[in-house]
Design a protein around this motif. Structure first.
Motif, PDB file in Angstrom:
ATOM      1  N   THR A 184     -76.419  50.646  37.729  1.00 10.16           N
ATOM      2  CA  THR A 184     -75.525  50.175  38.783  1.00 10.16           C
ATOM      3  C   THR A 184     -74.114  50.716  38.565  1.00 10.16           C
ATOM      4  OG1 THR A 184     -76.836  48.176  38.948  1.00 10.16           O
ATOM      5  CG2 THR A 184     -74.645  48.088  39.922  1.00 10.16           C
ATOM      6  N   VAL A 185     -73.660  50.640  37.323  1.00  9.70           N
ATOM      7  CA  VAL A 185     -72.313  51.118  37.008  1.00  9.70           C
ATOM      8  C   VAL A 185     -72.217  52.625  37.273  1.00  9.70           C
ATOM      9  CG1 VAL A 185     -70.686  51.487  35.111  1.00  9.70           C
ATOM     10  CG2 VAL A 185     -71.831  49.288  35.345  1.00  9.70           C
ATOM     11  N   GLN A 186     -73.235  53.363  36.839  1.00 13.27           N
ATOM     12  CA  GLN A 186     -73.254  54.813  37.059  1.00 13.27           C
ATOM     13  C   GLN A 186     -73.190  55.149  38.542  1.00 13.27           C
ATOM     14  OE1 GLN A 186     -76.738  55.833  34.504  1.00 13.27           O
ATOM     15  NE2 GLN A 186     -75.715  57.815  34.386  1.00 13.27           N
ATOM     16  N   LYS A 187     -73.975  54.390  39.323  1.00 11.71           N
ATOM     17  CA  LYS A 187     -74.044  54.633  40.762  1.00 11.71           C
ATOM     18  C   LYS A 187     -72.674  54.381  41.412  1.00 11.71           C
ATOM     19  CE  LYS A 187     -75.895  52.173  44.301  1.00 11.71           C
ATOM     20  NZ  LYS A 187     -76.733  51.143  44.858  1.00 11.71           N
ATOM     21  N   LEU A 188     -72.038  53.290  41.032  1.00 11.48           N
ATOM     22  CA  LEU A 188     -70.733  52.967  41.621  1.00 11.48           C
ATOM     23  C   LEU A 188     -69.712  54.037  41.267  1.00 11.48           C
ATOM     24  CD1 LEU A 188     -70.649  49.148  40.902  1.00 11.48           C
ATOM     25  CD2 LEU A 188     -70.958  50.265  43.119  1.00 11.48           C
ATOM     26  N   HIS A 189     -69.825  54.542  40.064  1.00 10.32           N
ATOM     27  CA  HIS A 189     -68.914  55.597  39.629  1.00 10.32           C
ATOM     28  C   HIS A 189     -69.165  56.884  40.416  1.00 10.32           C
ATOM     29  CE1 HIS A 189     -68.200  59.023  36.738  1.00 10.32           C
ATOM     30  NE2 HIS A 189     -66.993  58.568  36.967  1.00 10.32           N
ATOM     31  N   GLU A 190     -70.448  57.252  40.526  1.00  9.51           N
ATOM     32  CA  GLU A 190     -70.762  58.524  41.178  1.00  9.51           C
ATOM     33  C   GLU A 190     -70.536  58.465  42.688  1.00  9.51           C
ATOM     34  OE1 GLU A 190     -74.722  59.311  39.827  1.00  9.51           O
ATOM     35  OE2 GLU A 190     -73.960  59.622  37.775  1.00  9.51           O
ATOM     36  N   GLU A 191     -70.991  57.374  43.314  1.00 11.95           N
ATOM     37  CA  GLU A 191     -70.953  57.343  44.778  1.00 11.95           C
ATOM     38  C   GLU A 191     -69.614  56.901  45.329  1.00 11.95           C
ATOM     39  OE1 GLU A 191     -74.277  55.059  46.067  1.00 11.95           O
ATOM     40  OE2 GLU A 191     -75.720  56.504  45.229  1.00 11.95           O
ATOM     41  N   ARG A 192     -68.916  56.054  44.610  1.00 12.92           N
ATOM     42  CA  ARG A 192     -67.672  55.529  45.163  1.00 12.92           C
ATOM     43  C   ARG A 192     -66.447  55.946  44.373  1.00 12.92           C
ATOM     44  NH1 ARG A 192     -68.498  49.545  47.269  1.00 12.92           N
ATOM     45  NH2 ARG A 192     -70.483  49.837  48.319  1.00 12.92           N
ATOM     46  N   GLY A 193     -66.671  56.688  43.315  1.00 16.90           N
ATOM     47  CA  GLY A 193     -65.539  57.146  42.516  1.00 16.90           C
ATOM     48  C   GLY A 193     -64.781  56.026  41.828  1.00 16.90           C
ATOM     49  N   ILE A 194     -65.467  54.900  41.574  1.00 18.54           N
ATOM     50  CA  ILE A 194     -64.792  53.783  40.899  1.00 18.54           C
ATOM     51  C   ILE A 194     -64.538  54.148  39.430  1.00 18.54           C
ATOM     52  CG2 ILE A 194     -65.164  51.397  40.105  1.00 18.54           C
ATOM     53  CD1 ILE A 194     -66.342  50.801  42.776  1.00 18.54           C
ATOM     54  N   THR A 195     -63.341  53.858  38.983  1.00 23.82           N
ATOM     55  CA  THR A 195     -62.973  54.117  37.597  1.00 23.82           C
ATOM     56  C   THR A 195     -63.670  53.084  36.709  1.00 23.82           C
ATOM     57  OG1 THR A 195     -60.827  54.748  38.448  1.00 23.82           O
ATOM     58  CG2 THR A 195     -60.989  54.454  36.064  1.00 23.82           C
ATOM     59  N   ILE A 196     -64.278  53.550  35.626  1.00 21.90           N
ATOM     60  CA  ILE A 196     -65.046  52.645  34.773  1.00 21.90           C
ATOM     61  C   ILE A 196     -64.502  52.671  33.348  1.00 21.90           C
ATOM     62  CG2 ILE A 196     -67.339  52.103  33.855  1.00 21.90           C
ATOM     63  CD1 ILE A 196     -67.441  52.004  36.876  1.00 21.90           C
ATOM     64  N   VAL A 197     -64.242  51.482  32.817  1.00 23.24           N
ATOM     65  CA  VAL A 197     -63.958  51.348  31.383  1.00 23.24           C
ATOM     66  C   VAL A 197     -65.081  50.469  30.835  1.00 23.24           C
ATOM     67  CG1 VAL A 197     -62.347  50.542  29.622  1.00 23.24           C
ATOM     68  CG2 VAL A 197     -61.473  51.532  31.747  1.00 23.24           C
ATOM     69  N   TYR A 198     -65.911  51.038  29.965  1.00 22.65           N
ATOM     70  CA  TYR A 198     -67.174  50.396  29.602  1.00 22.65           C
ATOM     71  C   TYR A 198     -67.248  50.233  28.083  1.00 22.65           C
ATOM     72  CZ  TYR A 198     -72.254  49.645  30.031  1.00 22.65           C
ATOM     73  OH  TYR A 198     -73.528  49.119  30.021  1.00 22.65           O
ATOM     74  N   ILE A 199     -67.086  49.009  27.632  1.00 18.08           N
ATOM     75  CA  ILE A 199     -67.157  48.735  26.196  1.00 18.08           C
ATOM     76  C   ILE A 199     -68.604  48.446  25.813  1.00 18.08           C
ATOM     77  CG2 ILE A 199     -66.434  47.109  24.402  1.00 18.08           C
ATOM     78  CD1 ILE A 199     -63.891  46.703  25.957  1.00 18.08           C
ATOM     79  N   THR A 200     -69.071  49.067  24.750  1.00 23.22           N
ATOM     80  CA  THR A 200     -70.462  48.837  24.362  1.00 23.22           C
ATOM     81  C   THR A 200     -70.692  49.079  22.879  1.00 23.22           C
ATOM     82  OG1 THR A 200     -72.765  49.438  24.838  1.00 23.22           O
ATOM     83  CG2 THR A 200     -71.162  51.204  24.947  1.00 23.22           C
ATOM     84  N   HIS A 201     -71.779  48.500  22.375  1.00 31.06           N
ATOM     85  CA  HIS A 201     -72.247  48.817  21.020  1.00 31.06           C
ATOM     86  C   HIS A 201     -73.464  49.725  21.070  1.00 31.06           C
ATOM     87  CE1 HIS A 201     -69.507  46.444  18.848  1.00 31.06           C
ATOM     88  NE2 HIS A 201     -69.970  45.275  19.211  1.00 31.06           N
ATOM     89  N   PHE A 202     -73.902  50.060  22.279  1.00 31.81           N
ATOM     90  CA  PHE A 202     -75.096  50.901  22.391  1.00 31.81           C
ATOM     91  C   PHE A 202     -74.679  52.356  22.598  1.00 31.81           C
ATOM     92  CE2 PHE A 202     -76.592  46.706  23.803  1.00 31.81           C
ATOM     93  CZ  PHE A 202     -77.640  46.531  22.917  1.00 31.81           C
ATOM     94  N   MET A 203     -74.991  53.193  21.622  1.00 32.23           N
ATOM     95  CA  MET A 203     -74.545  54.586  21.658  1.00 32.23           C
ATOM     96  C   MET A 203     -75.179  55.349  22.825  1.00 32.23           C
ATOM     97  SD  MET A 203     -72.525  54.436  19.168  1.00 32.23           S
ATOM     98  CE  MET A 203     -72.288  52.791  18.510  1.00 32.23           C
TER      99      MET A 203
END
Lengths: 282, 289
Positions: A184-203
């Motif tokens: 979902t996050v990828q899609k929003l970034h690609e289709e709508r150009g939404i800026t994403i700051v994504y904190i994670t422990h999963f490499m």
């Protein structure tokens, strides 16, 4: 102008008490509109503290944090900032408040005083964007973790947010839920150009970003593309982090004298490279 | 001695529009000294299942027996024995650090055993022992506030609080969720040590197939409230169809090896750990030459 600009940002918890701890230490960072930035770091490295500065939930002890030139320290500008930066936290149960999904998504726009018809349109569009339209009359507590997180994302979208800051959104989810949220996050970034700051422990999750920022002891330890960051396998381990499996396998095989390309990041690339390697040697 | 589930079923909010059957005729035995993983997607019944293991929930039908004692026994003669049996099962919930509340680490860990009537020297000894098992130096940490610790350390304090009760069975619900890779590794090492040193019988819920492969001697895979598989991890992972139906993925390394097989590389796909996988790939590459 950078979308997010963090200048010399220092944050000290409980200053002047025995519990004093420096969570961020003179951090400089700028993120352009439309970037997908993953933030990695061990527990206590300052990732969440940084995230909470981006919409003024925390204010700098020293330094400044600007969103499109608006200063989080300026109380008059704070509401405008919060409208542009949507936050999604780790535990979906702590951020859903209404008894029905669509009410929850409507909460933000209602508070902005939007026209009811406009709210309806926004809620529908946001639920569609996260692929949850058919659940609009459900009670949030009956949804799975991945679905709840997507509702939280829809809530931010309904505010017309330009940027999502997600603080370990998949930590409490099962593999399927993790995948749903990341897609979902990828899609929003690609289709709508939404800026994403994504904190994670999963490499593996971080490897789909455009850029990775590694935090260590309150400072930015590394900043680059996933390929650049994961190329330093010993460096990542020294920071208490890891690398995706494909990177680790290539690193080990190369050290044992098998000549594979250095910059492999994904499993697809690894399978292809090993296939090519065997053809070559035949 | 063992924990035994006999045809356990459980329904949330029965006879309401929200009625939901969370467990459906589940039977299995956890032998003393075993190390069992429970896996399944959200809503598959894992958490409902573990809450039955120490009587937080009682089955709607069926029985849970701990060392032969029915946990739900509320008869005048059986009540006391059921209570003692429940005490044998230590439960560490998800994100247990959220339950820390005392001013010092030692006081937080002492809370449980104190309520069981322990005091003075004996109580201090329990606390010290539990802290050391969890890799927390007693002298350095006992008087510190638990809230000043890192996430991984807080979690170890919370687990120490359960170990201080001297459980015979230890149930951990997603013990490594939300920890960074190093914190995850540290905690896994500690859990391995616990098992060796104390011969604890351990049950843990996990989504991490690598951890399951490394730690457990058997894995219970839940799907829609039913037990889909109970088998050794290696055997369970071979049933890719059942895993996928249960919303789980095979371990990453196994997935990679299977893909390599599919493109015609003669790899043996039986490794789950990194070193095994690397070895299998190297073998295959040298054969291919």
């Amino acid at each position: 102008m950078a979308f997010i600009k963090v200048e010399n940002l220092t944050h000290i918890y409980h200053p002047g008490t025995p519990q004093e701890s420096v969570a961020l230490d003179k951090v400089n960072l700028s993120i352009e509109a439309g970037e997908f930035v993953a933030v990695l770091g061990t527990n206590g490295s300052g990732k969440s503290t940084l995230a909470r500065h981006l919409n003024g939930l925390l204010l700098p002890t020293e330094g400044r944090c600007f969103i499109r030139g608006l200063d989080t320290c300026n109380e008059q500008e704070l509401w405008q900032i919060r409208q542009q930066i949507g936050m999604v936290f780790q535990n979906p149960d702590n951020q859903l408040i209404a008894a029905v999904v669509e009410d929850d998504v409507a909460f933000g726009p209602e508070n902005l005083g939007m026209d009811p018809q406009e709210i309806r349109a926004k809620v529908n569009a946001s639920l569609q964007a996260v692929n949850m339209a058919k659940y609009r009359t459900f009670a949030p507590h009956l949804l799975s973790g991945g679905q709840k997180q997507r509702i939280a994302i829809a809530g931010a979208l309904a505010m017309d947010t330009d940027c999502l800051v997600l603080d370990e959104p998949t930590a409490m989810l099962d593999p399927q839920g993790r995948e749903e949220v990341l897609r979902t996050v990828q899609k929003l970034h690609e289709e709508r150009g939404i800026t994403i700051v994504y904190i994670t422990h999963f490499m593996e999750e971080a490897s789909v970003a455009d850029r990775i920022v590694v935090m260590d002891k309150g400072q930015v330890a590394a900043d680059g593309t996933p390929r650049e960051i994961f190329a330093d396998v010993p460096g990542m381990k020294k920071c208490g982090l890891d690398v995706p499996l494909a990177v680790e396998v290539v690193w080990q095989l190369r050290h044992q004298g098998i000549k594979l390309p250095e910059d492999i990041l994904t499993e697809d690339e690894l399978v292809e490279a090993l296939e090519a390697y065997t053809c070559q040697s035949n | 001695m063992s924990i035994e589930l006999k045809q356990v079923s459980y329904t949330y909010m029965p006879k309401t529009p929200y009625e939901h059957k969370a467990l459906d005729d589940v039977s299995f035995t956890l032998d003393e000294g075993s190390f069992t993983a429970i896996a399944g997607h959200t809503g598959s019944g894992k958490s409902t299942l573990v809450q039955h293991l120490n009587g937080l929930l009682h089955p709607e039908c069926g029985q849970v027996l701990v060392d032969g004692v029915d946990l739900a026994d509320s008869s005048r003669t059986g009540r006391q024995a059921a209570k003692e049996a429940r005490n044998k099962v230590g439960m560490v919930f998800q994100y247990p650090e959220q339950q820390l509340f005392e001013e010092t680490i030692a006081a937080d860990i002492a809370f449980g055993p104190k309520n069981q009537g322990l005091e003075g020297e004996a109580l201090a000894k329990r606390v010290k022992e539990a802290m050391e098992l969890m890799g927390l130096d007693y002298a350095a940490y006992k008087d510190r506030s638990p809230f000043q610790l890192s996430g991984g350390q807080k979690r170890r304090v919370a687990i120490a609080g359960v170990l201080a009760l001297h459980p015979k069975y230890l149930v951990l619900d997603e013990p490594t969720a939300g920890l960074d890779p190093q914190g995850r590794e540290d905690l896994i090492q500690i859990i391995c040590r616990l098992r060796k040193k104390w011969k604890l019988t351990i049950v843990f819920v996990s989504h991490n197939m690598e951890d399951i492969a490394r730690l457990a001697d058997s894995v219970v895979i839940m799907n829609h409230g039913q037990m889909a598989i109970k088998a050794a991890p290696q055997a369970a992972f071979e049933q890719v169809g059942i895993l996928q139906a249960a919303g789980l993925q095979e371990p990453q390394m196994l997935h990679l090896l299977h893909r390599l097989q599919a493109v015609g590389l003669p790899v043996k796909a039986d490794g789950i750990q990194l070193a095994d996988g690397i070895h299998a790939i190297k073998e295959a590459l040298s054969h291919a030459k």
